[in-house]
Design a protein around this motif. Structure first.
Motif, PDB file in Angstrom:
ATOM      1  N   VAL A 269      10.211  53.521  66.256  1.00 40.35           N
ATOM      2  CA  VAL A 269      10.867  52.316  66.781  1.00 40.35           C
ATOM      3  C   VAL A 269       9.800  51.252  67.041  1.00 40.35           C
ATOM      4  N   TYR A 270      10.032  50.056  66.532  1.00 44.02           N
ATOM      5  CA  TYR A 270       9.143  48.950  66.902  1.00 44.02           C
ATOM      6  C   TYR A 270       9.668  48.364  68.220  1.00 44.02           C
ATOM      7  N   VAL A 271       8.789  48.277  69.212  1.00 46.99           N
ATOM      8  CA  VAL A 271       9.174  47.731  70.521  1.00 46.99           C
ATOM      9  C   VAL A 271       8.507  46.361  70.704  1.00 46.99           C
ATOM     10  N   PRO A 272       9.269  45.279  70.583  1.00 49.20           N
ATOM     11  CA  PRO A 272       8.668  43.963  70.819  1.00 49.20           C
ATOM     12  C   PRO A 272       8.152  43.818  72.246  1.00 49.20           C
ATOM     13  N   TYR A 273       7.251  42.864  72.418  1.00 53.62           N
ATOM     14  CA  TYR A 273       6.573  42.633  73.703  1.00 53.62           C
ATOM     15  C   TYR A 273       7.525  42.368  74.857  1.00 53.62           C
ATOM     16  N   ASP A 274       8.781  41.987  74.552  1.00 53.67           N
ATOM     17  CA  ASP A 274       9.704  41.673  75.651  1.00 53.67           C
ATOM     18  C   ASP A 274      10.836  42.707  75.761  1.00 53.67           C
ATOM     19  N   GLN A 275      10.593  43.905  75.244  1.00 56.04           N
ATOM     20  CA  GLN A 275      11.604  44.980  75.367  1.00 56.04           C
ATOM     21  C   GLN A 275      10.970  46.225  75.990  1.00 56.04           C
ATOM     22  N   LEU A 276      10.223  46.021  77.060  1.00 57.93           N
ATOM     23  CA  LEU A 276       9.408  47.109  77.594  1.00 57.93           C
ATOM     24  C   LEU A 276      10.210  48.015  78.537  1.00 57.93           C
ATOM     25  N   SER A 277      11.208  48.680  77.969  1.00 60.14           N
ATOM     26  CA  SER A 277      12.013  49.610  78.763  1.00 60.14           C
ATOM     27  C   SER A 277      12.404  50.813  77.920  1.00 60.14           C
ATOM     28  N   ALA A 278      12.336  51.974  78.548  1.00 62.70           N
ATOM     29  CA  ALA A 278      12.807  53.192  77.864  1.00 62.70           C
ATOM     30  C   ALA A 278      14.182  53.574  78.384  1.00 62.70           C
ATOM     31  N   ARG A 279      14.805  52.641  79.157  1.00 64.04           N
ATOM     32  CA  ARG A 279      16.122  52.976  79.728  1.00 64.04           C
ATOM     33  C   ARG A 279      17.267  52.373  78.937  1.00 64.04           C
ATOM     34  N   ILE A 280      16.939  51.693  77.860  1.00 68.89           N
ATOM     35  CA  ILE A 280      17.982  51.143  76.982  1.00 68.89           C
ATOM     36  C   ILE A 280      17.569  51.365  75.529  1.00 68.89           C
ATOM     37  N   GLY A 281      18.568  51.306  74.653  1.00 67.00           N
ATOM     38  CA  GLY A 281      18.282  51.342  73.219  1.00 67.00           C
ATOM     39  C   GLY A 281      17.799  52.698  72.739  1.00 67.00           C
ATOM     40  N   PRO A 282      17.135  52.731  71.586  1.00 67.80           N
ATOM     41  CA  PRO A 282      16.743  54.002  70.970  1.00 67.80           C
ATOM     42  C   PRO A 282      15.832  54.845  71.858  1.00 67.80           C
ATOM     43  N   LEU A 283      15.047  54.181  72.720  1.00 67.76           N
ATOM     44  CA  LEU A 283      14.137  54.975  73.567  1.00 67.76           C
ATOM     45  C   LEU A 283      14.882  55.751  74.646  1.00 67.76           C
ATOM     46  N   ALA A 284      16.110  55.328  74.907  1.00 63.95           N
ATOM     47  CA  ALA A 284      16.888  56.043  75.926  1.00 63.95           C
ATOM     48  C   ALA A 284      17.663  57.200  75.291  1.00 63.95           C
ATOM     49  N   GLN A 285      17.633  57.241  73.958  1.00 60.64           N
ATOM     50  CA  GLN A 285      18.352  58.329  73.273  1.00 60.64           C
ATOM     51  C   GLN A 285      17.328  59.329  72.753  1.00 60.64           C
ATOM     52  N   GLY A 286      17.637  60.568  72.791  1.00 63.02           N
ATOM     53  CA  GLY A 286      16.729  61.578  72.233  1.00 63.02           C
ATOM     54  C   GLY A 286      15.531  61.806  73.142  1.00 63.02           C
ATOM     55  N   GLY A 287      14.896  62.927  72.954  1.00 64.99           N
ATOM     56  CA  GLY A 287      13.754  63.272  73.801  1.00 64.99           C
ATOM     57  C   GLY A 287      12.495  62.581  73.332  1.00 64.99           C
ATOM     58  N   PRO A 288      11.513  62.478  74.232  1.00 62.87           N
ATOM     59  CA  PRO A 288      10.267  61.791  73.879  1.00 62.87           C
ATOM     60  C   PRO A 288       9.555  62.406  72.676  1.00 62.87           C
ATOM     61  N   LYS A 289       9.710  63.699  72.514  1.00 65.90           N
ATOM     62  CA  LYS A 289       8.986  64.373  71.412  1.00 65.90           C
ATOM     63  C   LYS A 289       9.567  64.003  70.051  1.00 65.90           C
ATOM     64  N   GLU A 290      10.763  63.417  70.077  1.00 64.43           N
ATOM     65  CA  GLU A 290      11.361  63.001  68.800  1.00 64.43           C
ATOM     66  C   GLU A 290      11.088  61.540  68.502  1.00 64.43           C
ATOM     67  N   LEU A 291      10.422  60.868  69.438  1.00 63.33           N
ATOM     68  CA  LEU A 291      10.261  59.406  69.313  1.00 63.33           C
ATOM     69  C   LEU A 291       8.820  58.983  69.047  1.00 63.33           C
ATOM     70  N   GLY A 292       8.706  57.915  68.265  1.00 62.81           N
ATOM     71  CA  GLY A 292       7.412  57.255  68.113  1.00 62.81           C
ATOM     72  C   GLY A 292       7.643  55.767  68.295  1.00 62.81           C
ATOM     73  N   ILE A 293       6.727  55.107  68.970  1.00 66.39           N
ATOM     74  CA  ILE A 293       6.900  53.650  69.102  1.00 66.39           C
ATOM     75  C   ILE A 293       5.673  52.918  68.564  1.00 66.39           C
ATOM     76  N   VAL A 294       5.961  51.739  68.015  1.00 67.24           N
ATOM     77  CA  VAL A 294       4.879  50.865  67.573  1.00 67.24           C
ATOM     78  C   VAL A 294       4.905  49.638  68.474  1.00 67.24           C
ATOM     79  N   LEU A 295       3.760  49.317  69.040  1.00 70.96           N
ATOM     80  CA  LEU A 295       3.619  48.088  69.832  1.00 70.96           C
ATOM     81  C   LEU A 295       2.549  47.239  69.156  1.00 70.96           C
ATOM     82  N   VAL A 296       2.767  45.946  69.163  1.00 72.35           N
ATOM     83  CA  VAL A 296       1.812  45.064  68.482  1.00 72.35           C
ATOM     84  C   VAL A 296       1.213  44.073  69.470  1.00 72.35           C
ATOM     85  N   GLU A 297      -0.092  43.990  69.463  1.00 72.50           N
ATOM     86  CA  GLU A 297      -0.776  42.958  70.251  1.00 72.50           C
ATOM     87  C   GLU A 297      -1.377  41.978  69.253  1.00 72.50           C
ATOM     88  N   SER A 298      -0.937  40.732  69.345  1.00 71.75           N
ATOM     89  CA  SER A 298      -1.391  39.752  68.368  1.00 71.75           C
ATOM     90  C   SER A 298      -2.112  38.589  69.062  1.00 71.75           C
TER      91      SER A 298
END
Ligand SMILES: Cc1cc2nc3c(=O)[nH]c(=O)nc-3n(C[C@H](O)[C@H](O)[C@H](O)COP(=O)(O)OP(=O)(O)OC[C@H]3O[C@@H](n4cnc5c(N)ncnc54)[C@H](O)[C@@H]3O)c2cc1C
Length: 519
Positions: free
Chosen positions: A20-49
């Motif tokens: 899952v790409y997590v934009p700089y203004d979506q920093l929550s694991a309580r909504i969206g794909p990060l709230a579904q499924g266990g952490p071991k099934e998830l990978g996130i990409v964060l970008v600092e530009s």
């Protein structure tokens, strides 16, 4: 960012994860794909530009707020077992994502709130490399917006808000608004004389990650304006929760009655200061509404707060979306219903004082804190910008860089539409303009000003001159009847003096000089 990389450590092997790409203004694991499924099934990409951060002269506190929260979010997610790819890329976000795509495959992402980011990512969405999911941070749908406010402009917040209250059941009882009316706004107009005492915002202990961000901002973005104050910066999830607990306990009980008050003794009074964190999703709108509803607040404060978050915040976002950030009206994104075109004076950058205590005091707050509450934004900064015929886009861009809570979807409607009437009656019934009497009544700036609001403050003649210049256009709004009738009663001599004050004030500020006494 050595400390950050060290703490992030070696990330789990790729494995079979949902990326899952997590934009700089979506920093929550309580909504969206990060709230579904266990952490071991998830990978996130964060970008600092750093490239994006240098696109505008953003307030240093804003850069630090976004970067410190994003880095802490990466660490918090890694801590719970989510695989984290933190990409530092000196260019657009789409290039940053493309650089890890071959390794990780296609990404999902909740649809970004910012138009600017959607534009950046559009090629990836088109090619299928990025798939948008609905953004679960919003509390309302387009259907609710259309049902309440209508398919096409003009749109009105109160009609939208009533619809949302009806369909969500918030502050409703047997199909009727709790307390018998939808809004308690007219009761929320008290000036503040020092009692009850205004709460002091909480301070936070910057950790090594935050301090490292501070060093980065001080070195790489040294030319950016604004004071960096790490101790006033909530950077972690516990910091965000602490700010909200403070707001709920210390601000909201007095929020309603003093909502419109301003003071040089307290920049925030009883406003919550949560917008920077709501807009990053460190605090969730649904949670703050839920907590406010569950608290024992007076109805005027409860309703006042709910109207801001469930009403205004959602409403401006829909308007921005419907109008493509007003580009459907002005393709160059420079709407100016009143034909205003004058340049933004240096006084807004805090470089040269204007001599108007209200403006200078609020500008000082902005560069000290990256924030002021709603009324100084509307009735001091935007009011003066409107009375002075400043170019609305220049003013919006200034707000965008100066405020720690500014993102295009929220800053553009608030400045262009609400603050400066640059899109006419599209979402407000009239311009929010006033003379010195309002500022004197609702604030205490005038006491420390060399001008007297009842005698020689230029803001009152500026107000009359504004009505005289734009009367024809403003006459389209029924709510302007009364002020325009009063303006029509001014004598020829008064009018010519009003116009002279406008010219002299405008000339002085444009030249970086203080406003001269009235002629
Ligand atoms: C000219 C102008 C520019 C503005 N620019 C921004 C901006 O860049 N970012 C931003 O978030 N808000 C903006 N606002 C709206 C509002 O002033 C801020 O949301 C508010 O002052 C933030 O402080 P607070 O968190 O203490 O809000 P509170 O007064 O405590 O209100 C609670 C919450 O309600 C929401 N809210 C209230 N009014 C609005 C509104 N008009 N639009 C959107 N949300 C609202 C915010 O999320 C806010 O945090 C602007 C308003 C004006 C008049």
């Amino acid at each position: 960012m050595q400390r950050f990389w060290k703490q992030l450590g070696k990330q789990p092997a790729k494995g079979r994860r949902r990326w899952v790409y997590v934009p700089y203004d979506q920093l929550s694991a309580r909504i969206g794909p990060l709230a579904q499924g266990g952490p071991k099934e998830l990978g996130i990409v964060l970008v600092e530009s750093p490239w994006r951060a240098a696109q505008r002269p953003y307030h240093r506190q804003k850069l630090a707020l976004v970067l410190a929260n994003q880095r802490h979010f990466a660490l918090e997610q890694a801590e719970r077992g989510v695989a984290v790819r933190y990409v530092v890329h000196d260019g657009p976000y789409r290039d940053a994502l493309a650089s890890v795509q071959s390794e990780l495959g296609a990404f999902e992402c909740m649809e970004p709130a910012e138009r600017e980011l959607r534009e950046d990512l559009a090629p990836l969405v088109k090619s299928g490399a990025l798939k948008y999911l609905p953004h679960e941070g919003w509390l309302t749908t387009r259907e609710q917006f259309v049902a309440g406010a209508g398919e096409s402009a003009p749109w009105r917040m109160d009609a939208f808000y009533r619809e949302v209250r009806r369909t969500s059941g918030v502050l409703m009882e047997k199909g009727k608004p709790v307390g018998g009316k939808w809004s308690f706004d007219t009761e929320n107009r008290r000036a503040w004389k020092g009692d009850p005492p205004a709460p002091q915002p909480p301070r936070f202990e910057p950790d090594v990650i935050t301090r490292e961000v501070g060093e980065l901002v001080e070195s790489r973005f040294a030319s950016h304006p604004g004071r960096l104050d790490l101790e006033s910066l909530p950077a972690t999830q516990p910091d965000a929760d602490k700010l909200w607990r403070w707001a709920l306990a210390r601000c909201l009980p007095n929020f309603g009655p003093f909502e419109d008050a301003m003071s040089t003794r307290s920049s925030g009074l009883f406003h919550t200061r949560i917008a920077p964190l709501l807009n990053l999703h460190r605090l969730l709108p649904r949670d703050v509404v839920r907590d406010a509803m569950a608290s024992k607040l007076e109805l005027a404060s409860k309703e006042g707060f709910v109207r801001q978050v469930l009403g205004w915040r959602e409403f401006v976002r829909h308007v921005h979306r419907e109008t493509d950030g007003f580009r459907t009206l002005a393709p160059d994104a420079r709407p100016s219903h009143l034909g205003a075109h004058r340049p933004l004076p240096a006084a807004f950058w805090g470089e040269r004082p204007s001599g108007l205590a209200c403006l200078d005091s609020v500008v000082a707050d902005v560069w000290r804190e990256g924030w002021t509450h709603h009324i100084p934004r509307l009735m001091v900064l935007a009011n003066l910008a409107t009375l002075l015929d400043l170019e609305p886009r220049e003013v919006a861009d200034w707000f965008w860089v100066a405020y720690t809570d500014a993102y295009d979807w929220v800053v553009e409607p608030n400045v262009l539409a609400m603050g400066m009437y640059a899109v006419g009656g599209l979402m407000t019934t009239k311009p929010y303009v006033s003379g010195a009497a309002y500022l004197d009544r609702m604030g205490d700036f005038c006491k420390g000003c060399r001008f007297d609001p009842k005698v020689d403050c230029p803001i009152t003649p500026l107000y009359w001159a504004f009505l005289a210049r734009h009367g024809e256009r403003l006459g389209q709004s029924a709510r302007m009847d009364m002020p325009l009738r009063s303006a029509a009663k001014r004598t020829a001599a008064q009018r010519s003096r009003d116009q002279r004050v406008f010219e002299r004030t405008s000339e002085a500020l444009t030249a970086g000089r203080e406003v001269p006494p009235a002629p």
